[in-house]
Design a protein around this motif. Structure first.
Motif, PDB file in Angstrom:
ATOM      1  N   GLY A  10      -1.948   7.445  -8.274  1.00 56.53           N
ATOM      2  CA  GLY A  10      -1.384   6.790  -9.440  1.00 56.53           C
ATOM      3  C   GLY A  10      -0.188   5.907  -9.118  1.00 56.53           C
ATOM      4  N   LEU A  11       0.335   6.062  -7.900  1.00 52.03           N
ATOM      5  CA  LEU A  11       1.512   5.303  -7.495  1.00 52.03           C
ATOM      6  C   LEU A  11       1.307   4.745  -6.096  1.00 52.03           C
ATOM      7  CD1 LEU A  11       4.468   4.473  -8.139  1.00 52.03           C
ATOM      8  CD2 LEU A  11       5.170   6.627  -7.043  1.00 52.03           C
ATOM      9  N   VAL A  12       1.523   3.449  -5.963  1.00 50.89           N
ATOM     10  CA  VAL A  12       1.375   2.779  -4.671  1.00 50.89           C
ATOM     11  C   VAL A  12       2.622   1.927  -4.435  1.00 50.89           C
ATOM     12  CG1 VAL A  12      -0.051   1.226  -3.274  1.00 50.89           C
ATOM     13  CG2 VAL A  12      -1.133   2.689  -4.996  1.00 50.89           C
ATOM     14  N   LYS A  13       3.077   1.898  -3.201  1.00 47.88           N
ATOM     15  CA  LYS A  13       4.266   1.110  -2.883  1.00 47.88           C
ATOM     16  C   LYS A  13       3.894  -0.358  -2.650  1.00 47.88           C
ATOM     17  CE  LYS A  13       6.758   4.931  -0.729  1.00 47.88           C
ATOM     18  NZ  LYS A  13       7.665   5.093  -1.883  1.00 47.88           N
ATOM     19  N   PRO A  14       4.793  -1.258  -2.956  1.00 46.68           N
ATOM     20  CA  PRO A  14       4.533  -2.681  -2.695  1.00 46.68           C
ATOM     21  C   PRO A  14       4.173  -2.915  -1.231  1.00 46.68           C
ATOM     22  CG  PRO A  14       6.469  -2.426  -4.072  1.00 46.68           C
ATOM     23  CD  PRO A  14       6.073  -1.052  -3.649  1.00 46.68           C
ATOM     24  N   SER A  15       3.270  -3.842  -1.026  1.00 46.15           N
ATOM     25  CA  SER A  15       2.732  -4.271   0.281  1.00 46.15           C
ATOM     26  C   SER A  15       1.659  -3.328   0.826  1.00 46.15           C
ATOM     27  CB  SER A  15       3.827  -4.457   1.341  1.00 46.15           C
ATOM     28  OG  SER A  15       4.209  -3.220   1.916  1.00 46.15           O
ATOM     29  N   GLN A  16       1.483  -2.173   0.199  1.00 48.24           N
ATOM     30  CA  GLN A  16       0.455  -1.242   0.671  1.00 48.24           C
ATOM     31  C   GLN A  16      -0.911  -1.586   0.080  1.00 48.24           C
ATOM     32  OE1 GLN A  16       1.873   2.769  -0.071  1.00 48.24           O
ATOM     33  NE2 GLN A  16       3.091   2.763   1.814  1.00 48.24           N
ATOM     34  N   THR A  17      -1.908  -0.792   0.444  1.00 49.43           N
ATOM     35  CA  THR A  17      -3.268  -0.980  -0.056  1.00 49.43           C
ATOM     36  C   THR A  17      -3.584   0.048  -1.123  1.00 49.43           C
ATOM     37  OG1 THR A  17      -4.088  -1.979   1.989  1.00 49.43           O
ATOM     38  CG2 THR A  17      -5.726  -0.946   0.540  1.00 49.43           C
ATOM     39  N   LEU A  18      -4.024  -0.459  -2.253  1.00 51.58           N
ATOM     40  CA  LEU A  18      -4.496   0.394  -3.344  1.00 51.58           C
ATOM     41  C   LEU A  18      -5.966   0.722  -3.085  1.00 51.58           C
ATOM     42  CD1 LEU A  18      -4.097  -0.567  -7.110  1.00 51.58           C
ATOM     43  CD2 LEU A  18      -6.258   0.223  -6.199  1.00 51.58           C
ATOM     44  N   SER A  19      -6.320   1.981  -3.164  1.00 52.84           N
ATOM     45  CA  SER A  19      -7.697   2.387  -2.937  1.00 52.84           C
ATOM     46  C   SER A  19      -8.141   3.316  -4.055  1.00 52.84           C
ATOM     47  CB  SER A  19      -7.819   3.082  -1.577  1.00 52.84           C
ATOM     48  OG  SER A  19      -9.164   3.405  -1.314  1.00 52.84           O
ATOM     49  N   LEU A  20      -9.184   2.926  -4.761  1.00 52.62           N
ATOM     50  CA  LEU A  20      -9.738   3.719  -5.859  1.00 52.62           C
ATOM     51  C   LEU A  20     -11.231   3.944  -5.622  1.00 52.62           C
ATOM     52  CD1 LEU A  20      -8.106   1.927  -8.921  1.00 52.62           C
ATOM     53  CD2 LEU A  20      -7.402   4.088  -7.892  1.00 52.62           C
ATOM     54  N   THR A  21     -11.686   5.113  -6.000  1.00 50.54           N
ATOM     55  CA  THR A  21     -13.099   5.458  -5.865  1.00 50.54           C
ATOM     56  C   THR A  21     -13.703   5.712  -7.228  1.00 50.54           C
ATOM     57  OG1 THR A  21     -12.804   6.381  -3.653  1.00 50.54           O
ATOM     58  CG2 THR A  21     -14.716   7.140  -4.902  1.00 50.54           C
ATOM     59  N   GLN A  83     -10.694  -1.562  -2.777  1.00 48.48           N
ATOM     60  CA  GLN A  83      -9.445  -1.676  -2.032  1.00 48.48           C
ATOM     61  C   GLN A  83      -8.778  -2.994  -2.393  1.00 48.48           C
ATOM     62  OE1 GLN A  83     -10.489  -0.988   2.178  1.00 48.48           O
ATOM     63  NE2 GLN A  83      -9.415   0.954   1.968  1.00 48.48           N
ATOM     64  N   LEU A  84      -7.510  -2.907  -2.751  1.00 49.27           N
ATOM     65  CA  LEU A  84      -6.713  -4.091  -3.053  1.00 49.27           C
ATOM     66  C   LEU A  84      -5.510  -4.079  -2.117  1.00 49.27           C
ATOM     67  CD1 LEU A  84      -6.315  -6.541  -4.943  1.00 49.27           C
ATOM     68  CD2 LEU A  84      -4.939  -5.046  -6.417  1.00 49.27           C
ATOM     69  N   HIS A  85      -5.431  -5.079  -1.276  1.00 49.02           N
ATOM     70  CA  HIS A  85      -4.416  -5.109  -0.233  1.00 49.02           C
ATOM     71  C   HIS A  85      -3.153  -5.827  -0.688  1.00 49.02           C
ATOM     72  CE1 HIS A  85      -7.600  -3.738   2.446  1.00 49.02           C
ATOM     73  NE2 HIS A  85      -8.355  -4.733   2.011  1.00 49.02           N
ATOM     74  N   SER A  86      -2.069  -5.533  -0.004  1.00 45.25           N
ATOM     75  CA  SER A  86      -0.795  -6.230  -0.218  1.00 45.25           C
ATOM     76  C   SER A  86      -0.403  -6.254  -1.694  1.00 45.25           C
ATOM     77  CB  SER A  86      -0.890  -7.678   0.317  1.00 45.25           C
ATOM     78  OG  SER A  86      -1.268  -7.682   1.675  1.00 45.25           O
ATOM     79  N   VAL A  87      -0.383  -5.092  -2.293  1.00 43.31           N
ATOM     80  CA  VAL A  87      -0.121  -5.018  -3.732  1.00 43.31           C
ATOM     81  C   VAL A  87       1.328  -5.350  -4.049  1.00 43.31           C
ATOM     82  CG1 VAL A  87      -1.990  -3.388  -4.143  1.00 43.31           C
ATOM     83  CG2 VAL A  87       0.324  -2.531  -3.671  1.00 43.31           C
ATOM     84  N   THR A  88       1.516  -5.844  -5.265  1.00 43.20           N
ATOM     85  CA  THR A  88       2.843  -6.125  -5.809  1.00 43.20           C
ATOM     86  C   THR A  88       2.933  -5.453  -7.174  1.00 43.20           C
ATOM     87  OG1 THR A  88       2.268  -8.105  -7.077  1.00 43.20           O
ATOM     88  CG2 THR A  88       2.692  -8.408  -4.715  1.00 43.20           C
ATOM     89  N   PRO A  89       4.118  -5.416  -7.768  1.00 44.51           N
ATOM     90  CA  PRO A  89       4.223  -4.811  -9.105  1.00 44.51           C
ATOM     91  C   PRO A  89       3.295  -5.460 -10.135  1.00 44.51           C
ATOM     92  CG  PRO A  89       6.390  -4.971  -8.122  1.00 44.51           C
ATOM     93  CD  PRO A  89       5.446  -5.664  -7.180  1.00 44.51           C
ATOM     94  N   GLU A  90       2.898  -6.698  -9.913  1.00 46.12           N
ATOM     95  CA  GLU A  90       1.957  -7.353 -10.831  1.00 46.12           C
ATOM     96  C   GLU A  90       0.584  -6.720 -10.804  1.00 46.12           C
ATOM     97  OE1 GLU A  90       3.687 -11.896 -11.310  1.00 46.12           O
ATOM     98  OE2 GLU A  90       1.809 -11.545 -10.244  1.00 46.12           O
ATOM     99  N   ASP A  91       0.294  -5.919  -9.813  1.00 42.03           N
ATOM    100  CA  ASP A  91      -0.996  -5.213  -9.740  1.00 42.03           C
ATOM    101  C   ASP A  91      -0.973  -3.902 -10.514  1.00 42.03           C
ATOM    102  OD1 ASP A  91      -1.084  -6.425  -6.418  1.00 42.03           O
ATOM    103  OD2 ASP A  91      -2.412  -7.089  -8.042  1.00 42.03           O
ATOM    104  N   THR A  92       0.145  -3.587 -11.122  1.00 46.12           N
ATOM    105  CA  THR A  92       0.207  -2.411 -11.986  1.00 46.12           C
ATOM    106  C   THR A  92      -0.728  -2.605 -13.168  1.00 46.12           C
ATOM    107  OG1 THR A  92       2.478  -1.868 -11.353  1.00 46.12           O
ATOM    108  CG2 THR A  92       1.713  -1.062 -13.499  1.00 46.12           C
ATOM    109  N   ALA A  93      -1.633  -1.644 -13.353  1.00 45.93           N
ATOM    110  CA  ALA A  93      -2.662  -1.814 -14.383  1.00 45.93           C
ATOM    111  C   ALA A  93      -3.437  -0.517 -14.545  1.00 45.93           C
ATOM    112  CB  ALA A  93      -3.631  -2.941 -13.996  1.00 45.93           C
ATOM    113  N   VAL A  94      -4.262  -0.498 -15.579  1.00 49.17           N
ATOM    114  CA  VAL A  94      -5.282   0.537 -15.702  1.00 49.17           C
ATOM    115  C   VAL A  94      -6.555  -0.050 -15.104  1.00 49.17           C
ATOM    116  CG1 VAL A  94      -6.617   1.987 -17.260  1.00 49.17           C
ATOM    117  CG2 VAL A  94      -4.224   1.460 -17.783  1.00 49.17           C
ATOM    118  N   TYR A  95      -7.148   0.671 -14.177  1.00 45.59           N
ATOM    119  CA  TYR A  95      -8.334   0.216 -13.462  1.00 45.59           C
ATOM    120  C   TYR A  95      -9.565   0.970 -13.949  1.00 45.59           C
ATOM    121  CZ  TYR A  95      -5.334  -2.356 -10.268  1.00 45.59           C
ATOM    122  OH  TYR A  95      -4.444  -3.251  -9.726  1.00 45.59           O
TER     123      TYR A  95
END
Length: 129
Positions: A10-21, A83-95
């Protein structure tokens, strides 16, 4: 009855990769002629179609996200992953993960959650340090 369930941090740091299944039950992700999409809803951008996985394993991406997005699948587990790479706060969302009949290019309403036959309940992802 087809059911989809999103899972991931539920929480990802900026510049990291978001991974959802997305785990699918009641139907196969290889079944013709279904396409499996990821859509997100954010306060800033509203609903946004991110990309899709076809029954054959082919993938299709929103051009605005293509450089950072990857969708893959595990047919043994009947699940697919965003997978969404190099995330920023703008990638905060409901997926959301979804299913629809037919190629996504057939439709102009790809970002409309109500246009999909099945969808998961959505999972909140926050990008923050």
């Amino acid at each position: 009855q087809v059911q989809l369930r999103e899972s991931g941090p539920g929480l990802v740091k900026p510049s990291q990769t978001l991974s959802l299944t997305c785990t699918v039950s009641g139907g196969s992700i290889t079944e013709v002629p279904y396409y499996w999409s990821w859509i997100r809803r954010s306060p800033a951008k509203g609903l946004e179609w991110m990309g899709a996985l076809g029954y054959s394993g082919s993938t299709f991406y929103n051009p605005s996200l293509k450089d950072r997005t990857s969708i893959s699948r595990d047919t043994n587990k009947n699940e697919f992953t965003l997978q969404l790479h190099s995330v920023t706060p703008e990638d905060t969302a409901v997926y959301y993960c979804t299913r629809r009949t037919g190629h996504p290019n057939y439709y102009d309403d790809r970002a409309d959650l109500n246009a999909y036959e099945y969808r998961g309940q959505g999972t909140q992802v926050t990008v923050s340090s």
